[in-house]
Design a protein around this motif. Sequence first.
Motif, PDB file in Angstrom:
ATOM      1  N   UNK A   1      -3.233 -13.424-132.093  1.00 18.06           N
ATOM      2  CA  UNK A   1      -3.759 -13.667-130.652  1.00 18.06           C
ATOM      3  C   UNK A   1      -4.944 -14.166-130.536  1.00 18.06           C
ATOM      4  N   UNK A   2      -5.756 -13.951-131.301  1.00 17.37           N
ATOM      5  CA  UNK A   2      -7.042 -14.542-131.464  1.00 17.37           C
ATOM      6  C   UNK A   2      -7.134 -16.036-131.848  1.00 17.37           C
ATOM      7  N   UNK A   3      -6.370 -16.378-132.853  1.00 21.64           N
ATOM      8  CA  UNK A   3      -6.052 -17.822-133.073  1.00 21.64           C
ATOM      9  C   UNK A   3      -5.478 -18.555-131.947  1.00 21.64           C
ATOM     10  N   UNK A   4      -4.395 -18.014-131.235  1.00 22.44           N
ATOM     11  CA  UNK A   4      -3.819 -18.681-130.232  1.00 22.44           C
ATOM     12  C   UNK A   4      -4.580 -18.664-129.054  1.00 22.44           C
ATOM     13  N   UNK A   5      -5.463 -17.793-128.561  1.00 23.13           N
ATOM     14  CA  UNK A   5      -6.219 -17.871-127.210  1.00 23.13           C
ATOM     15  C   UNK A   5      -7.600 -18.131-127.396  1.00 23.13           C
ATOM     16  N   UNK A   6      -7.964 -18.519-128.687  1.00 21.76           N
ATOM     17  CA  UNK A   6      -9.207 -19.321-129.037  1.00 21.76           C
ATOM     18  C   UNK A   6     -10.260 -18.233-129.022  1.00 21.76           C
ATOM     19  N   UNK A   7     -10.234 -16.989-129.040  1.00 22.59           N
ATOM     20  CA  UNK A   7     -11.481 -15.983-128.866  1.00 22.59           C
ATOM     21  C   UNK A   7     -11.032 -14.824-129.586  1.00 22.59           C
ATOM     22  N   UNK A   8     -12.150 -14.209-130.163  1.00 21.64           N
ATOM     23  CA  UNK A   8     -11.958 -12.846-130.925  1.00 21.64           C
ATOM     24  C   UNK A   8     -11.151 -11.637-129.836  1.00 21.64           C
ATOM     25  N   UNK A   9     -10.143 -11.420-130.402  1.00 20.27           N
ATOM     26  CA  UNK A   9      -9.281 -10.314-129.653  1.00 20.27           C
ATOM     27  C   UNK A   9      -9.021  -9.154-130.911  1.00 20.27           C
ATOM     28  N   UNK A  10      -9.454  -7.582-130.249  1.00 20.50           N
ATOM     29  CA  UNK A  10      -9.267  -6.621-130.859  1.00 20.50           C
ATOM     30  C   UNK A  10      -8.969  -5.712-130.014  1.00 20.50           C
ATOM     31  N   UNK A  11      -8.559  -4.289-130.353  1.00 19.41           N
ATOM     32  CA  UNK A  11      -7.910  -3.341-129.655  1.00 19.41           C
ATOM     33  C   UNK A  11      -9.056  -2.854-128.656  1.00 19.41           C
ATOM     34  N   UNK A  12     -10.283  -2.939-128.943  1.00 20.12           N
ATOM     35  CA  UNK A  12     -11.317  -2.322-127.956  1.00 20.12           C
ATOM     36  C   UNK A  12     -11.554  -3.524-126.942  1.00 20.12           C
ATOM     37  N   UNK A  13     -11.236  -4.772-127.058  1.00 19.59           N
ATOM     38  CA  UNK A  13     -11.450  -5.678-125.951  1.00 19.59           C
ATOM     39  C   UNK A  13     -10.104  -6.291-125.483  1.00 19.59           C
TER      40      UNK A  13
END
Length: 439
Positions: free
Chosen positions: A64-76
Amino acid sequence: MEVQEVLKIADDIVFAKTGKHLNHLQEGILRGTWQRQKYPEIAKTCYRSEAHVKKVAAKLWKLLSQTLGEDINQSNFRYTVERLQLSIVESNFGNYYAQIDNFSVCENKSHLSEIPNTEKPNQPLYNQTKPKERLDLSDAPEPNNGLSGIGKTALTLQLIPEIQHEFDYIIYRSLRNSPPLQTLQTDLIQFLCRGGAPVPAPAEERAPTGGLPLQYLRSHRCLIILDDIQTIFSSGQLAGNYQPGYENYGTFFKQIAESSHNSCLILLSWEKPREIAALEGENRPCKSLQLKGLGPEAQEIFREKGLAEPEKWSELIDLYRGNPLWLNIIATLIQDLFGGSVSEFLSYDTLFLGDLESLLEQQCDRLTEPEKQVISSLASEAAPVEISKISAHLELSPSALLQAVQSLGRRLLIEKVKQGQKTLFTLQPVLIEYLKNQH
């Protein structure tokens, strides 16, 4: 945003990137995260270990991070999705258009002319009306933990993601607690109804036991996986004989195999049901896959256990016939007693069994007296023998002998060896050692 809307958008993003839809566990991770659950709670809900959930989640966040262009994790994750530019335009018919960064989805292409053209050039539109797989693996074990035998369950769990989009419904159930057939069928019907299948009318054609309507299997493409079938078979009888009160399972299996429908049934067992044995063959409705042991790939088990002397590992694999469960047990024993030294372990004249002994005892306790006589005779032979040599040592009628040998084959307790036109029989070294220890 509703969680189902988030799952639909995430599914489109993942499909656009990988060509695969979200699987059952990935959906569970996103659903739980959206509902502000932590990994231990998600793991419990999805019937997986926390470590496995974290491993799958890490790969999902990275994608998801690679696709949306920003860091994605469980907390955010929830905050990020809500913050991203999201526009929804509803038509009078309830269709919608949504855009998250450079990904757009549209529920009804007939209304595209009514939607503002805000997408980037060559931007794909994904149809949200595609059917969602209805999947229930709540009875399935953790893929890397608790799998008995040689990996039947592990292989099936790896197969599901590859074929799940070919079925309307997939349900996995274990019979380890020996549920009556009516209980199992009621559970299957409840799952299918929750997934959107119509409640069956009383007049619909049912199995002779009064359970699962065949109409379900004809009007929908279902995959039903039943594990631990051996628990409904009797001890002290030939392989595939049912416990009292469970004979209707045989009728159930037979009717599914012989009836015309669009669905599939996978049975996982130490023993082969008699009905299946009679129906299998080329161009027949049933097929059986007898799993063989691992080859060189079994060395990965020894690496994980930290064993020394890789040049000796192939000898271990051969002794224990590449059975993953057996190799795990023996590798642990070698680490505990010999500090990981395989050569020291192999220097003993006897074949160590360790915890394998109790597993073999469970299987041998189920045998009939003729079967016990046959394996005792084979254990005393130095090489594979023909069936006529077995009979020369035993006071069994030809019928009893042939039934015993056939039954042992269906239990996977004897090995067949081809020698020209002849078929010879022998036992695995582990079983021979176990039988020697009983005297």
